[in-house]
Design a protein around this motif. Structure first.
Motif, PDB file in Angstrom:
ATOM      1  N   THR A 153       0.824  -1.214   0.000  1.00 14.18           N
ATOM      2  CA  THR A 153       0.000   0.000   0.000  1.00 14.18           C
ATOM      3  C   THR A 153       0.857   1.263   0.000  1.00 14.18           C
ATOM      4  O   THR A 153       0.513   2.243  -0.659  1.00 14.18           O
ATOM      5  N   GLU A 154       1.974   1.239   0.709  1.00  9.85           N
ATOM      6  CA  GLU A 154       2.847   2.423   0.752  1.00  9.85           C
ATOM      7  C   GLU A 154       3.373   2.776  -0.640  1.00  9.85           C
ATOM      8  O   GLU A 154       3.456   3.947  -0.999  1.00  9.85           O
ATOM      9  N   THR A 155       3.726   1.775  -1.423  1.00  6.65           N
ATOM     10  CA  THR A 155       4.220   2.024  -2.778  1.00  6.65           C
ATOM     11  C   THR A 155       3.110   2.585  -3.655  1.00  6.65           C
ATOM     12  O   THR A 155       3.349   3.474  -4.480  1.00  6.65           O
ATOM     13  N   ILE A 156       1.902   2.107  -3.482  1.00  4.76           N
ATOM     14  CA  ILE A 156       0.761   2.641  -4.230  1.00  4.76           C
ATOM     15  C   ILE A 156       0.539   4.105  -3.852  1.00  4.76           C
ATOM     16  O   ILE A 156       0.348   4.963  -4.719  1.00  4.76           O
ATOM     17  N   LEU A 157       0.584   4.394  -2.567  1.00  7.36           N
ATOM     18  CA  LEU A 157       0.417   5.780  -2.114  1.00  7.36           C
ATOM     19  C   LEU A 157       1.524   6.683  -2.657  1.00  7.36           C
ATOM     20  O   LEU A 157       1.276   7.847  -2.986  1.00  7.36           O
ATOM     21  N   ALA A 199       3.056  11.056  -6.248  1.00  6.78           N
ATOM     22  CA  ALA A 199       3.898  11.529  -7.354  1.00  6.78           C
ATOM     23  C   ALA A 199       3.050  12.181  -8.442  1.00  6.78           C
ATOM     24  O   ALA A 199       3.465  13.188  -9.028  1.00  6.78           O
ATOM     25  N   LEU A 200       1.870  11.644  -8.708  1.00  6.48           N
ATOM     26  CA  LEU A 200       0.992  12.278  -9.694  1.00  6.48           C
ATOM     27  C   LEU A 200       0.614  13.688  -9.248  1.00  6.48           C
ATOM     28  O   LEU A 200       0.653  14.633 -10.033  1.00  6.48           O
ATOM     29  N   ARG A 201       0.253  13.825  -7.987  1.00  6.47           N
ATOM     30  CA  ARG A 201      -0.130  15.142  -7.466  1.00  6.47           C
ATOM     31  C   ARG A 201       1.058  16.105  -7.528  1.00  6.47           C
ATOM     32  O   ARG A 201       0.906  17.273  -7.858  1.00  6.47           O
ATOM     33  N   ALA A 241      -6.504   2.163  -2.199  1.00  9.29           N
ATOM     34  CA  ALA A 241      -5.676   3.205  -1.596  1.00  9.29           C
ATOM     35  C   ALA A 241      -6.117   4.535  -2.182  1.00  9.29           C
ATOM     36  O   ALA A 241      -6.673   4.586  -3.282  1.00  9.29           O
ATOM     37  N   HIS A 242      -5.859   5.631  -1.441  1.00 10.80           N
ATOM     38  CA  HIS A 242      -6.264   6.936  -1.962  1.00 10.80           C
ATOM     39  C   HIS A 242      -5.347   8.043  -1.479  1.00 10.80           C
ATOM     40  O   HIS A 242      -4.715   7.940  -0.436  1.00 10.80           O
ATOM     41  N   ASP A 243      -5.285   9.075  -2.308  1.00 16.47           N
ATOM     42  CA  ASP A 243      -4.644  10.344  -1.974  1.00 16.47           C
ATOM     43  C   ASP A 243      -5.725  11.391  -2.217  1.00 16.47           C
ATOM     44  O   ASP A 243      -5.673  12.148  -3.184  1.00 16.47           O
TER      45      ASP A 243
END
Length: 121
Positions: free
Chosen positions: A3-7, A12-14, A34-36
């Protein structure tokens, strides 16, 4: 699944794309992975993105356009972009009116590939 890698991918997109405000990864069933996302309900975003992806896939198949890559919705206040991540997942990105779509596609396509690998592991 890490999950940390997904976050990290979502952050990075943001960071690298002007106008990205929120993002999430979900299953095609609409289950949040997962979400940002800070100013939307991420569970609802995941579910609605799954519906948009499903409709896009069905429409693309009906008209013979091949495999779906993304669904883009432009609203008065910004953009909603849903990317297919392999067959079982999705990435949804929200952006304001100033969203740099070219830069988003440039950064999101490799991110989709990496997310697909992470989620398959």
């Amino acid at each position: 699944m890490n999950t940390e890698t997904i976050l990290t991918e979502l952050a990075a997109l943001r960071e690298h794309v002007t106008g990205v405000t929120n993002s999430a990864v979900a299953s095609v069933d609409g289950l949040l992975i997962a979400h940002d996302a800070s100013d939307v309900r991420p569970e609802v975003l995941a579910a609605m993105a799954a519906v948009a992806l499903g409709l896009g896939k069905s429409t693309g198949a009906e008209v013979g356009m091949g495999e779906l890559r993304e669904v883009i919705t432009r609203c008065e206040g910004g953009h909603i972009v849903v990317y297919a991540v392999r067959e079982t997942n999705l990435l949804v990105v929200l952006g304001d009116e100033g969203l740099d779509m070219n830069r988003l596609h440039l950064h999101s396509r490799p991110a989709v590939t990496r997310l697909g690998e992470l989620l398959a592991a």
